[in-house]
Design a protein around this motif. Structure first.
Motif, PDB file in Angstrom:
ATOM      1  N   HIS A   1       0.826  -1.211   0.000  1.00  0.00           N
ATOM      2  CA  HIS A   1       0.000   0.000   0.000  1.00  0.00           C
ATOM      3  C   HIS A   1       0.862   1.265   0.000  1.00  0.00           C
ATOM      4  CE1 HIS A   1      -3.367  -2.727   1.015  1.00  0.00           C
ATOM      5  NE2 HIS A   1      -4.107  -1.791   0.454  1.00  0.00           N
ATOM      6  N   GLN A   2       1.922   1.269   0.775  1.00  0.00           N
ATOM      7  CA  GLN A   2       2.821   2.432   0.790  1.00  0.00           C
ATOM      8  C   GLN A   2       3.463   2.635  -0.577  1.00  0.00           C
ATOM      9  OE1 GLN A   2       5.498   1.471   3.994  1.00  0.00           O
ATOM     10  NE2 GLN A   2       4.089   2.174   5.567  1.00  0.00           N
ATOM     11  N   THR A   3       3.855   1.546  -1.223  1.00  0.00           N
ATOM     12  CA  THR A   3       4.526   1.615  -2.519  1.00  0.00           C
ATOM     13  C   THR A   3       3.666   2.291  -3.579  1.00  0.00           C
ATOM     14  OG1 THR A   3       5.847  -0.341  -2.023  1.00  0.00           O
ATOM     15  CG2 THR A   3       5.602   0.228  -4.344  1.00  0.00           C
ATOM     16  N   ILE A   4       2.355   2.071  -3.539  1.00  0.00           N
ATOM     17  CA  ILE A   4       1.515   2.678  -4.579  1.00  0.00           C
ATOM     18  C   ILE A   4       0.948   4.044  -4.176  1.00  0.00           C
ATOM     19  CG2 ILE A   4       0.961   0.451  -5.612  1.00  0.00           C
ATOM     20  CD1 ILE A   4      -1.903   0.832  -4.454  1.00  0.00           C
ATOM     21  N   GLY A   5       1.336   4.541  -3.006  1.00  0.00           N
ATOM     22  CA  GLY A   5       0.979   5.919  -2.660  1.00  0.00           C
ATOM     23  C   GLY A   5      -0.011   6.122  -1.536  1.00  0.00           C
ATOM     24  N   PHE A   6      -0.424   5.068  -0.850  1.00  0.00           N
ATOM     25  CA  PHE A   6      -1.298   5.260   0.299  1.00  0.00           C
ATOM     26  C   PHE A   6      -0.531   5.981   1.406  1.00  0.00           C
ATOM     27  CE2 PHE A   6      -4.154   2.204  -1.586  1.00  0.00           C
ATOM     28  CZ  PHE A   6      -5.389   2.487  -1.026  1.00  0.00           C
ATOM     29  N   LYS A   7      -1.201   6.894   2.080  1.00  0.00           N
ATOM     30  CA  LYS A   7      -0.632   7.630   3.211  1.00  0.00           C
ATOM     31  C   LYS A   7      -1.402   7.263   4.474  1.00  0.00           C
ATOM     32  CE  LYS A   7       2.074   9.985   0.495  1.00  0.00           C
ATOM     33  NZ  LYS A   7       3.273   9.312   0.116  1.00  0.00           N
ATOM     34  N   GLU A   8      -0.638   7.083   5.547  1.00  0.00           N
ATOM     35  CA  GLU A   8      -1.268   6.724   6.815  1.00  0.00           C
ATOM     36  C   GLU A   8      -1.943   7.944   7.439  1.00  0.00           C
ATOM     37  OE1 GLU A   8       0.112   3.620   9.897  1.00  0.00           O
ATOM     38  OE2 GLU A   8       0.914   5.539  10.613  1.00  0.00           O
ATOM     39  N   LEU A   9      -3.193   7.742   7.840  1.00  0.00           N
ATOM     40  CA  LEU A   9      -3.939   8.789   8.527  1.00  0.00           C
ATOM     41  C   LEU A   9      -3.772   8.669  10.034  1.00  0.00           C
ATOM     42  CD1 LEU A   9      -7.245   8.552   6.447  1.00  0.00           C
ATOM     43  CD2 LEU A   9      -5.397  10.222   6.177  1.00  0.00           C
ATOM     44  N   LEU A  10      -3.790   7.418  10.528  1.00  0.00           N
ATOM     45  CA  LEU A  10      -3.588   7.172  11.953  1.00  0.00           C
ATOM     46  C   LEU A  10      -3.495   5.678  12.206  1.00  0.00           C
ATOM     47  CD1 LEU A  10      -6.398   6.050  13.561  1.00  0.00           C
ATOM     48  CD2 LEU A  10      -7.132   8.318  12.941  1.00  0.00           C
ATOM     49  N   ARG A  11      -3.050   5.356  13.416  1.00  0.00           N
ATOM     50  CA  ARG A  11      -3.062   3.968  13.889  1.00  0.00           C
ATOM     51  C   ARG A  11      -3.967   3.911  15.101  1.00  0.00           C
ATOM     52  NH1 ARG A  11       2.523   0.746  12.882  1.00  0.00           N
ATOM     53  NH2 ARG A  11       2.786   1.476  10.739  1.00  0.00           N
ATOM     54  N   TYR A  12      -4.664   2.804  15.227  1.00  0.00           N
ATOM     55  CA  TYR A  12      -5.559   2.632  16.360  1.00  0.00           C
ATOM     56  C   TYR A  12      -5.667   1.142  16.677  1.00  0.00           C
ATOM     57  CZ  TYR A  12      -9.211   1.177  13.081  1.00  0.00           C
ATOM     58  OH  TYR A  12      -9.930   0.501  12.131  1.00  0.00           O
ATOM     59  N   SER A  13      -6.211   0.845  17.833  1.00  0.00           N
ATOM     60  CA  SER A  13      -6.407  -0.541  18.248  1.00  0.00           C
ATOM     61  C   SER A  13      -7.889  -0.847  18.315  1.00  0.00           C
ATOM     62  CB  SER A  13      -5.780  -0.788  19.622  1.00  0.00           C
ATOM     63  OG  SER A  13      -4.384  -0.634  19.542  1.00  0.00           O
ATOM     64  N   ALA A  14      -8.246  -2.055  17.858  1.00  0.00           N
ATOM     65  CA  ALA A  14      -9.626  -2.537  17.936  1.00  0.00           C
ATOM     66  C   ALA A  14      -9.598  -4.053  17.805  1.00  0.00           C
ATOM     67  CB  ALA A  14     -10.477  -1.924  16.815  1.00  0.00           C
ATOM     68  N   ASP A  15     -10.469  -4.707  18.499  1.00  0.00           N
ATOM     69  CA  ASP A  15     -10.579  -6.168  18.445  1.00  0.00           C
ATOM     70  C   ASP A  15      -9.248  -6.866  18.723  1.00  0.00           C
ATOM     71  OD1 ASP A  15     -13.342  -6.059  17.776  1.00  0.00           O
ATOM     72  OD2 ASP A  15     -12.791  -5.632  15.689  1.00  0.00           O
ATOM     73  N   GLY A  16      -8.442  -6.287  19.613  1.00  0.00           N
ATOM     74  CA  GLY A  16      -7.172  -6.889  19.986  1.00  0.00           C
ATOM     75  C   GLY A  16      -6.076  -6.770  18.939  1.00  0.00           C
ATOM     76  N   LYS A  17      -6.275  -5.929  17.939  1.00  0.00           N
ATOM     77  CA  LYS A  17      -5.279  -5.743  16.874  1.00  0.00           C
ATOM     78  C   LYS A  17      -4.968  -4.272  16.701  1.00  0.00           C
ATOM     79  CE  LYS A  17      -6.822  -9.747  14.262  1.00  0.00           C
ATOM     80  NZ  LYS A  17      -6.932 -10.340  12.961  1.00  0.00           N
ATOM     81  N   LYS A  18      -3.802  -4.009  16.143  1.00  0.00           N
ATOM     82  CA  LYS A  18      -3.425  -2.634  15.810  1.00  0.00           C
ATOM     83  C   LYS A  18      -3.627  -2.460  14.309  1.00  0.00           C
ATOM     84  CE  LYS A  18      -0.237   0.904  16.867  1.00  0.00           C
ATOM     85  NZ  LYS A  18       0.302   1.416  18.085  1.00  0.00           N
ATOM     86  N   TRP A  19      -4.324  -1.385  13.944  1.00  0.00           N
ATOM     87  CA  TRP A  19      -4.674  -1.106  12.558  1.00  0.00           C
ATOM     88  C   TRP A  19      -4.048   0.192  12.072  1.00  0.00           C
ATOM     89  CZ3 TRP A  19      -7.308  -4.902  10.143  1.00  0.00           C
ATOM     90  CH2 TRP A  19      -7.983  -5.822  10.948  1.00  0.00           C
ATOM     91  N   SER A  20      -3.695   0.212  10.797  1.00  0.00           N
ATOM     92  CA  SER A  20      -3.240   1.433  10.138  1.00  0.00           C
ATOM     93  C   SER A  20      -4.344   1.867   9.178  1.00  0.00           C
ATOM     94  CB  SER A  20      -1.939   1.137   9.361  1.00  0.00           C
ATOM     95  OG  SER A  20      -1.552   2.275   8.607  1.00  0.00           O
ATOM     96  N   LEU A  21      -4.904   3.042   9.428  1.00  0.00           N
ATOM     97  CA  LEU A  21      -5.923   3.608   8.551  1.00  0.00           C
ATOM     98  C   LEU A  21      -5.192   4.430   7.481  1.00  0.00           C
ATOM     99  CD1 LEU A  21      -9.030   3.933   8.193  1.00  0.00           C
ATOM    100  CD2 LEU A  21      -8.823   6.063   9.476  1.00  0.00           C
ATOM    101  N   ILE A  22      -5.411   4.097   6.223  1.00  0.00           N
ATOM    102  CA  ILE A  22      -4.640   4.695   5.131  1.00  0.00           C
ATOM    103  C   ILE A  22      -5.558   5.227   4.030  1.00  0.00           C
ATOM    104  CG2 ILE A  22      -2.535   3.374   5.573  1.00  0.00           C
ATOM    105  CD1 ILE A  22      -3.393   1.368   3.460  1.00  0.00           C
TER     106      ILE A  22
END
Length: 175
Positions: A151-172
């Protein structure tokens, strides 16, 4: 020869579900999860068809077989899939000032990885989106290094990271 198109039949939806089953983290050995990546959400046929009616999913086909897909999830379906509710809650908190389409999941068949289908699916998805849609937003499980890098390679930018359902997510987001 691979070509990109929109889902136009129930058979294609069934092929998406079959490919999804082969790539769910729960159905892979740990080495595959680490090196090949994985998908998290397990859709059912009725929901997949419902999402497709609002905006068709994008698929990569080799002959008559679906070998890759990018699922479109219009924000009006934010309460449809429980595991995705936290993502939409985070998006709402950010008050994103653009019209967006959520990408519900992307997956490439093992036989077709490393051939540019990931980039091709996103390019086709953007082409098929209505002109009013300004960006694509999705989330990636932070442990899914292959997906994060792709995702980073094709140009997605991270908006934030958060935790939910016991996992850490990157919103992009991709504009």
């Amino acid at each position: 020869m691979v070509h990109y198109t929109k889902v136009s039949s129930d058979e294609e939806l069934h092929q998406i579900l079959a490919l999804q089953q082969l790539n769910l983290a729960k159905n892979l050995v740990p080495e595959e999860v680490i090196h090949q990546g994985f998908v998290t959400v397990e859709h059912d046929f009725d929901i997949l068809r419902l999402l497709n009616k609002k905006h068709p999913h994008t698929i990569a086909k080799d002959k008559n077989m679906v070998v890759g897909y990018a699922l479109s999830m219009h924000p009006t379906f934010k309460d449809t899939i429980p595991i995705l509710k936290p993502m939409f809650a985070e998006i709402e908190k950010l008050k994103i000032p653009v019209n967006f389409m959520a990408m519900g999941q992307i997956c490439i068949a093992k036989s077709h990885r490393g051939q540019g289908l990931f980039r091709g699916l996103y390019k086709a998805m953007k082409h098929y989106l209505p002109e009013t849609i300004e960006s694509i937003i999705t989330e990636v499980d932070c442990t899914n290094k292959r997906s994060m890098q792709a995702h980073q390679t094709i140009g997605f930018k991270e908006l934030l990271r958060y935790s939910a359902d016991g996992k850490k997510w990157s919103l992009i987001m991709l504009k």
